[in-house]
Design an enzyme around this catalytic site. Structure first.
Site, short mmCIF file in Angstrom:
data_model
loop_
_atom_site.label_atom_id
_atom_site.label_comp_id
_atom_site.label_asym_id
_atom_site.label_seq_id
_atom_site.Cartn_x
_atom_site.Cartn_y
_atom_site.Cartn_z
N ILE A 1 -12.58 22.26 30.31
CA ILE A 1 -11.99 20.98 29.85
C ILE A 1 -10.46 21.03 29.92
CG2 ILE A 1 -13.93 20.28 28.37
CD1 ILE A 1 -12.10 21.18 25.96
N ASP A 2 -9.96 21.85 30.87
CA ASP A 2 -8.50 22.01 30.99
C ASP A 2 -7.78 20.70 31.23
OD1 ASP A 2 -10.07 22.55 33.47
OD2 ASP A 2 -8.10 22.37 34.40
N GLN A 3 -8.41 19.77 31.97
CA GLN A 3 -7.72 18.50 32.27
C GLN A 3 -7.58 17.64 31.01
OE1 GLN A 3 -6.48 17.87 35.54
NE2 GLN A 3 -7.03 20.04 35.60
N ARG B 1 -17.80 24.14 34.02
CA ARG B 1 -17.38 22.91 33.35
C ARG B 1 -16.28 23.08 32.29
NH1 ARG B 1 -22.69 19.40 32.06
NH2 ARG B 1 -21.23 17.67 32.23
N CYS C 1 -22.48 25.65 31.30
CA CYS C 1 -23.85 25.21 31.07
C CYS C 1 -24.64 25.47 32.33
CB CYS C 1 -23.89 23.75 30.65
SG CYS C 1 -23.58 22.64 31.99
N ARG D 1 -22.53 19.05 25.55
CA ARG D 1 -21.14 19.16 25.96
C ARG D 1 -20.37 17.86 25.75
NH1 ARG D 1 -19.23 22.65 29.11
NH2 ARG D 1 -17.82 21.04 29.85
N LYS E 1 -27.09 6.34 29.16
CA LYS E 1 -26.68 7.43 28.27
C LYS E 1 -25.18 7.73 28.43
CE LYS E 1 -27.38 11.83 29.78
NZ LYS E 1 -26.22 12.73 29.79
N ASN E 2 -24.74 7.85 29.69
CA ASN E 2 -23.36 8.29 29.91
C ASN E 2 -22.33 7.18 29.66
OD1 ASN E 2 -24.28 10.82 30.39
ND2 ASN E 2 -24.06 10.74 32.62
N ASP F 1 -25.72 13.23 39.86
CA ASP F 1 -26.84 13.09 38.93
C ASP F 1 -28.12 12.58 39.61
OD1 ASP F 1 -25.24 14.02 36.93
OD2 ASP F 1 -24.83 12.07 36.03
N ARG G 1 -33.55 14.56 27.06
CA ARG G 1 -32.14 14.34 26.71
C ARG G 1 -31.61 13.08 27.37
NH1 ARG G 1 -28.26 19.10 27.82
NH2 ARG G 1 -26.94 17.38 27.22
N1 EPU Z 1 -13.66 19.82 35.64
C1 EPU Z 1 -12.69 20.77 35.48
N2 EPU Z 1 -11.82 20.62 34.42
C2 EPU Z 1 -11.89 19.59 33.55
C3 EPU Z 1 -12.90 18.63 33.72
C4 EPU Z 1 -13.78 18.76 34.79
O1 EPU Z 1 -12.60 21.73 36.24
O2 EPU Z 1 -11.07 19.54 32.62
C5 EPU Z 1 -14.63 19.93 36.78
C6 EPU Z 1 -16.06 20.17 36.33
O3 EPU Z 1 -16.31 21.54 36.07
C7 EPU Z 1 -16.84 19.63 37.50
C8 EPU Z 1 -15.99 18.44 37.98
O4 EPU Z 1 -14.67 18.68 37.44
O5 EPU Z 1 -16.93 20.59 38.52
C9 EPU Z 1 -16.45 17.09 37.53
O6 EPU Z 1 -16.79 17.12 36.15
P1 EPU Z 1 -16.65 15.87 35.17
O7 EPU Z 1 -15.61 16.16 34.16
O8 EPU Z 1 -16.53 14.60 35.95
O9 EPU Z 1 -18.08 15.91 34.46
P2 EPU Z 1 -18.34 15.47 32.97
O10 EPU Z 1 -17.42 14.39 32.61
O11 EPU Z 1 -18.44 16.67 32.10
C10 EPU Z 1 -20.02 13.52 33.46
C11 EPU Z 1 -21.45 13.21 33.13
C12 EPU Z 1 -22.37 14.15 33.90
C13 EPU Z 1 -22.10 13.93 35.39
C14 EPU Z 1 -20.63 14.18 35.72
C15 EPU Z 1 -20.24 13.89 37.16
C16 EPU Z 1 -21.25 12.36 30.87
C17 EPU Z 1 -21.52 12.55 29.43
N3 EPU Z 1 -21.63 13.36 31.70
O12 EPU Z 1 -19.82 14.88 33.08
O13 EPU Z 1 -23.69 13.77 33.60
O14 EPU Z 1 -22.88 14.81 36.16
O15 EPU Z 1 -19.81 13.33 34.86
O16 EPU Z 1 -20.54 12.59 37.50
O17 EPU Z 1 -20.75 11.33 31.28
C18 EPU Z 1 -26.01 14.10 33.38
O18 EPU Z 1 -26.09 12.98 32.84
O19 EPU Z 1 -27.03 14.75 33.76
C19 EPU Z 1 -24.71 14.71 33.58
C20 EPU Z 1 -24.54 16.02 33.74
#
Ligand code: EPU
Length: 423
Positions: free
Chosen positions: A129-131, A127, A122, A98, A22-23, A310, A402
């Site tokens: 998306i500032d980065q 979570r 969530c 998301r 999925k991811n 995960d 999902r």
């Molecule tokens: N974060 C920030 N700012 C940002 C981006 C991330 O503070 O701009 C923080 C997040 O809040 C979190 C950490 O950085 O504490 C890591 O988050 P990341 O951005 O890596 O997570 P993601 O990209 O939103 C993906 C997977 C998740 C998985 C995480 C970590 C997808 C679609 N989702 O999420 O998958 O848990 O990476 O490996 O790829 C799942 O499949 O159940 C799932 C939640």
């Protein structure tokens, strides 16, 4: 609403095939927005998140269709982005998923603008998306927040050096996609190294992008003027594979997952071996068998190649039956212990303090009615139910749907007594 009814206690054994990840499939769908021609994603799993992403793309004007499964039963999603006219992802869709935020980079790169609903927090954490936004700004975009929507405007993006303040998977994917059509070179530092990032890089390269360094923490992307569509096979789902192997291990069974990539699952397989299970890994297939007791152990989630967040909930269910004390530390998300309260209702002994859970193994769990709260928490309750004495009902399994393609069928093929019933 569907629920799972599980009669626990039978060891699972046999072979099942892993689905596409999925991811990995979601960013590939987003990448189609960069192309000048159709994109075919082979082996995309049949999941609600994939259809929701299809709706996001259709909302923008893309044509999205599922092509008939080939002989191996796998489906292909075909996306034609040539009719995209609206660079927008609405609240109604983003609030249910998301990962819709992945359209941001491709839209800005290809259309010079984007308007997407800002995803809220969530169940598992805030979570932000500032980065993602910081990176786009460094590449010359202007971002603003208007009525709950992030609006991004840019001419052609310019290459930049971007340092991520933390490892972010979709952040790395978004900016890697944005950089493919930028003017000049972009360097992503402290980039995520997840196998899904590498799968996306491979697809982008087949589309004509110039990318180096994926799988390390520094990725360099030299922008090009245009990208073509391609046909790409999605990598196997390492989280689904880990869940199925844990289903074998928690029930004292012997399960083989065909199509799984052991290299991408090294941390989970190493921990399974440490717990006393036997692990047999070949390229393209992984088998786990457990006969002796589950040895308690400590684990801490961290970005790849560390132990994946995960799989934390599923591994915790397993450790509930360990022979001593385990400490499970969650370092990625701030609220990812929601399975704990439900596992306790089955007799598990778990104490949570901050980001650590202390698990004292018990002889047996007992079946109970349980409430699923998020995707991976649901999977952990299913695993606990498979090992428990008596009947477990898992409510709200739409969370599980999902991310797992007909999990009950795969488990039933391994001998589990599990059925999906309407509440
Ligand atoms: N974060 C920030 N700012 C940002 C981006 C991330 O503070 O701009 C923080 C997040 O809040 C979190 C950490 O950085 O504490 C890591 O988050 P990341 O951005 O890596 O997570 P993601 O990209 O939103 C993906 C997977 C998740 C998985 C995480 C970590 C997808 C679609 N989702 O999420 O998958 O848990 O990476 O490996 O790829 C799942 O499949 O159940 C799932 C939640």
């Amino acid at each position: 609403m569907d629920i799972f009814v599980i009669q626990g206690g039978s060891p699972l054994s046999g072979t099942v095939r892993v689905s596409g990840a999925k991811n990995a499939a979601l960013p590939l769908m987003a990448a189609s927005l960069l192309a000048e021609g159709p994109m075919e994603i082979v082996g995309a799993p049949r999941l609600r998140d994939i259809s929701t992403f299809g709706k996001v793309l259709r909302h923008m004007g893309a044509s999205v269709e599922r092509l008939d499964a080939g002989g191996d039963g796998r489906e292909t999603v075909r996306i034609d982005p040539r009719t995209v006219g609206k660079a927008e992802a609405p609240y109604e869709l983003v609030k249910t998923m998301r990962a819709s935020v992945l359209v941001l980079g491709p839209l800005v790169a290809r259309h010079g603008r984007a308007r997407i609903s800002l995803p809220g927090g969530c169940a598992i954490g805030a979570r932000p998306i500032d980065q993602h936004l910081k990176g786009l700004e460094l590449m010359g975009a202007k971002t603003s927040l208007v009525e709950g929507y992030v609006e991004v405007d840019a001419g052609r993006l310019s290459g930049a050096t971007i340092y991520f303040d933390m490892k972010t998977v979709t952040g790395t994917e978004n900016l890697m996609m944005a950089a493919t059509l930028a003017r000049g070179t972009t360097v992503l530092k402290n980039a995520a190294r997840e196998p899904e990032v590498c799968d996306l890089a491979r697809a982008l390269r087949a589309m004509g992008a110039d990318i180096e360094g994926e799988g390390t923490d520094e990725i360099a992307v030299r922008g090009t003027d245009s990208l073509r569509g391609t046909r790409h096979e999605v990598m196997p789902d390492r989280i689904e594979a880990s869940t199925l192997l844990l289903a074998g291990a928690i029930t004292g069974g012997d399960v083989t997952v065909r199509g799984a990539d052991p290299f991408a699952m090294d941390a989970v397989l190493t921990k399974l071996a440490e717990s006393g299970a036997e692990v047999f890994a070949d390229p393209g297939s992984v088998r786990v068998r457990r006969e002796g007791p589950i040895r308690s152990l400590n684990l801490e989630t961290s970005p790849y190649p560390g132990f994946p967040t995960d799989v934390q909930a599923q591994f915790m269910a397993y450790l509930c039956l360990g022979d001593g004390f385990s400490i499970v530390r969650e370092t990625i998300f701030e609220n990812r212990f929601m399975h704990v309260a439900e596992l306790r209702r089955m007799g598990a002994r778990i104490e949570v303090s901050g980001n650590a859970a202390a698990v004292k193994g018990v002889q047996a769990l007992s079946g109970a009615p349980l409430m699923a709260t998020d995707l991976r928490a649901s999977a952990s309750l299913v695993l606990a139910g498979l090992a428990a004495n008596g009947t477990t009902e898992v409510l709200r399994i739409y969370h599980l749907d999902r991310g797992y393609e007909a999990l009950e069928n795969k488990l039933a093929r391994l001998g589990a007594r599990i059925s999906r019933v309407k509440e």
